[in-house]
Write a protein that holds these residues in place. Structure first.
Motif, short mmCIF file in Angstrom:
data_model
loop_
_atom_site.label_atom_id
_atom_site.label_comp_id
_atom_site.label_asym_id
_atom_site.label_seq_id
_atom_site.Cartn_x
_atom_site.Cartn_y
_atom_site.Cartn_z
N GLU A 29 0.84 -1.21 0.00
CA GLU A 29 0.00 0.00 0.00
C GLU A 29 0.87 1.25 0.00
O GLU A 29 0.68 2.17 -0.79
N ASP A 32 3.04 1.76 -3.22
CA ASP A 32 2.28 2.37 -4.31
C ASP A 32 2.17 3.88 -4.13
O ASP A 32 2.19 4.63 -5.12
N MET A 98 -6.29 1.39 -3.80
CA MET A 98 -4.89 1.66 -4.10
C MET A 98 -4.48 0.99 -5.41
O MET A 98 -3.75 1.57 -6.22
N MET A 99 -4.95 -0.22 -5.65
CA MET A 99 -4.62 -0.91 -6.89
C MET A 99 -5.18 -0.13 -8.09
O MET A 99 -4.52 -0.03 -9.13
N THR A 102 -2.97 3.03 -8.62
CA THR A 102 -1.64 2.65 -9.11
C THR A 102 -1.70 2.17 -10.55
O THR A 102 -0.83 2.50 -11.37
N GLN A 129 -5.37 7.29 -4.72
CA GLN A 129 -4.35 6.70 -3.84
C GLN A 129 -4.40 7.34 -2.45
O GLN A 129 -4.27 6.66 -1.43
N THR A 166 8.73 -0.97 2.83
CA THR A 166 8.32 -0.12 1.72
C THR A 166 9.50 0.72 1.23
O THR A 166 9.76 0.82 0.02
N PHE A 195 5.32 0.71 -10.72
CA PHE A 195 3.87 0.82 -10.54
C PHE A 195 3.16 -0.48 -10.93
O PHE A 195 2.18 -0.87 -10.30
N GLY A 198 3.64 -2.66 -8.01
CA GLY A 198 2.75 -2.28 -6.91
C GLY A 198 1.35 -2.83 -7.03
O GLY A 198 0.62 -2.95 -6.04
N MET A 199 0.95 -3.20 -8.24
CA MET A 199 -0.39 -3.75 -8.44
C MET A 199 -0.55 -5.15 -7.84
O MET A 199 -1.66 -5.69 -7.81
#
Length: 432
Positions: A29, A32, A98-99, A102, A129, A166, A195, A198-199
């Motif tokens: 999270e 991202d 968030m997904m 991102t 985000q 992170t 990115f 991050g998904m």
């Protein structure tokens, strides 16, 4: 109404599994959210093509900060949702949002391709985000803190350890991109790779939703239908303390994340060295946070936070003066490590400290409001504010002065919080 009357996913979960699931989800999270800041120089060229590089970079930092404007709203909405429907459902909602944000950034055409629509799209993605992140901290913290009342500090500290992970992931991505890719490839398409990585938060969210039980403390509690009203009416003092205590943690965190850009622009340090220094900070935070959380349970997290805040107040200016006098990659790494130890000493105790301020019925709502208002006002725009201060004053010590200001604010909040925390603990003990 009892929380366990809502048909929640209940049951037992091992401490190791609880920490692992919450930490991985939390790390993705925040990855991202912050990778945008790490790649700000590259992104500024793709979506803010001003002829003046400084103006372009400041517009990118402003977009970085825009995400934090949405955080109080997201924190309130997802915090209420968590206190009414459960921590697990709130974590799943935050991860899904968030997904989405991102994915929009990963796939967004550049300004050169579609003009101003690209800029608007990036801003919209950052708003989504920010809304998501607004509910993530408090939901994940409540989930971890409620695993064990006796070891609340240790469990909640994994919130900070995962943020260290992170930093490790984001700075590691920065090192890999700057060392393994040609500059033209990085600016053309390479910046999108983090990115896409991050998904991965999507599959983690699905696992949490269907495989992880709700916390026992929440299940056994009597829920309220009006957590926001209850918080604002009867818990105003804890809210003020939560905001004040969060100021130093958030300013210090974003100052650390700002260092790559600051060191490259102001001291001419190589980008690879700057990212490596931040990588060292992430390692310190990830390893040291659970230790500090454990010590907070034994010695009192309040005392450890005060000691760390005083340390930052006294040492941050000399550290930045040293960096200015000897602007090398080695100096930057050492400064980051020292600062990382001080930051972790404060930040690792903060989640449990905030949890202690609010009862379970309004815990996520209270933490969300207090934490996110502080982050929005003092942290989200920290890179932008520091850049403006440097350009206005001409002093490269501006980051240190801003951190010192934050330390004073948080020390005042900590000193005034003793009675509030003691009253809550007595009430919690009486309820048991």
């Amino acid at each position: 109404m009892k929380a366990n009357d809502q048909g929640l996913n209940t049951g037992k979960i091992s401490p190791t599994r609880a920490i692992f699931v919450a930490s991985i989800g939390n790390a993705l999270e925040w990855f991202d959210l912050i990778i945008f800041g790490f790649l700000s120089v590259v992104i500024s060229k793709q979506f803010f093509p001003e002829t003046d590089p400084t103006t372009s970079l400041m517009l990118t930092f402003a977009t970085f900060g825009i995400a934090f404007v949405m955080r109080p709203l997201g924190g309130i909405y997802i915090g209420i949702f968590a206190d009414k429907k459960g921590r697990i459902k709130a974590l799943t909602l935050a991860a899904g949002l968030m997904m989405l944000g991102t994915g929009m950034i990963a796939l967004m055409p550049t300004y050169h391709d579609i003009g101003i629509i690209a800029t608007i799209g990036i801003v919209l993605a950052r708003l989504i985000q920010g809304f998501s992140a607004g509910g993530e901290f408090a939901s994940a913290t409540a989930f971890l803190a409620e695993q064990s009342k006796a070891r609340r500090g240790f469990f909640a500290s994994w919130q900070i350890a995962s943020q260290g992970l992170t930093t490790l992931l984001a700075s590691g991505a920065g090192v890999m991109l700057t060392t393994m890719m040609a500059p033209e490839d990085l600016e053309s398409w390479g910046w999108r790779l983090p990115f896409f990585f991050g998904m991965l938060i999507g599959p983690v969210a699905l696992y949490i939703r269907y495989k992880v039980p709700e916390t026992e403390e929440f299940v056994e509690a009597e829920t309220t239908e009006t957590p926001l009203r209850d918080t604002l009416r009867s818990q105003r003092r804890p809210l003020i303390i939560a905001i004040g205590a969060t100021v130093l943690g958030t300013v210090s965190t974003f100052a650390v994340l700002y260092v790559p850009t600051f060191a490259v622009r102001e001291y001419g340090i190589a980008a690879q060295s700057a990212f490596t220094a931040t990588l060292a900070t992430g390692i310190v935070q990830m390893i040291l946070a659970p230790v500090v959380g454990h010590l907070g349970d034994k010695w009192g997290r309040h005392n450890i936070m005060i000691a760390a805040a005083v340390g930052m107040l006294l040492l941050i200016a000399p550290l930045y003066m040293w960096l200015a006098a000897v602007p090398t990659g080695t100096t930057l790494i050492l400064v980051q490590i020292i600062f990382g130890v001080l930051l972790t000493g404060y930040f690792a105790c903060q989640p449990a400290f905030l949890s202690d301020l609010f009862p379970v019925q309004t815990r996520t709502t209270g933490m969300s409001i207090g934490y996110n208002f502080a982050v929005t006002l003092f942290g989200g725009f920290a890179p932008f504010i520091i850049t403006v201060l440097i350009n206005t004053t001409g002093s490269k010590l501006s980051p240190a002065l801003y951190i010192m200001f934050a330390a004073v604010v948080s020390l005042i909040a900590l000193v005034s919080s003793r009675k509030t925390v003691q009253s809550f603990r007595r009430a919690e003990a009486a309820a048991r």
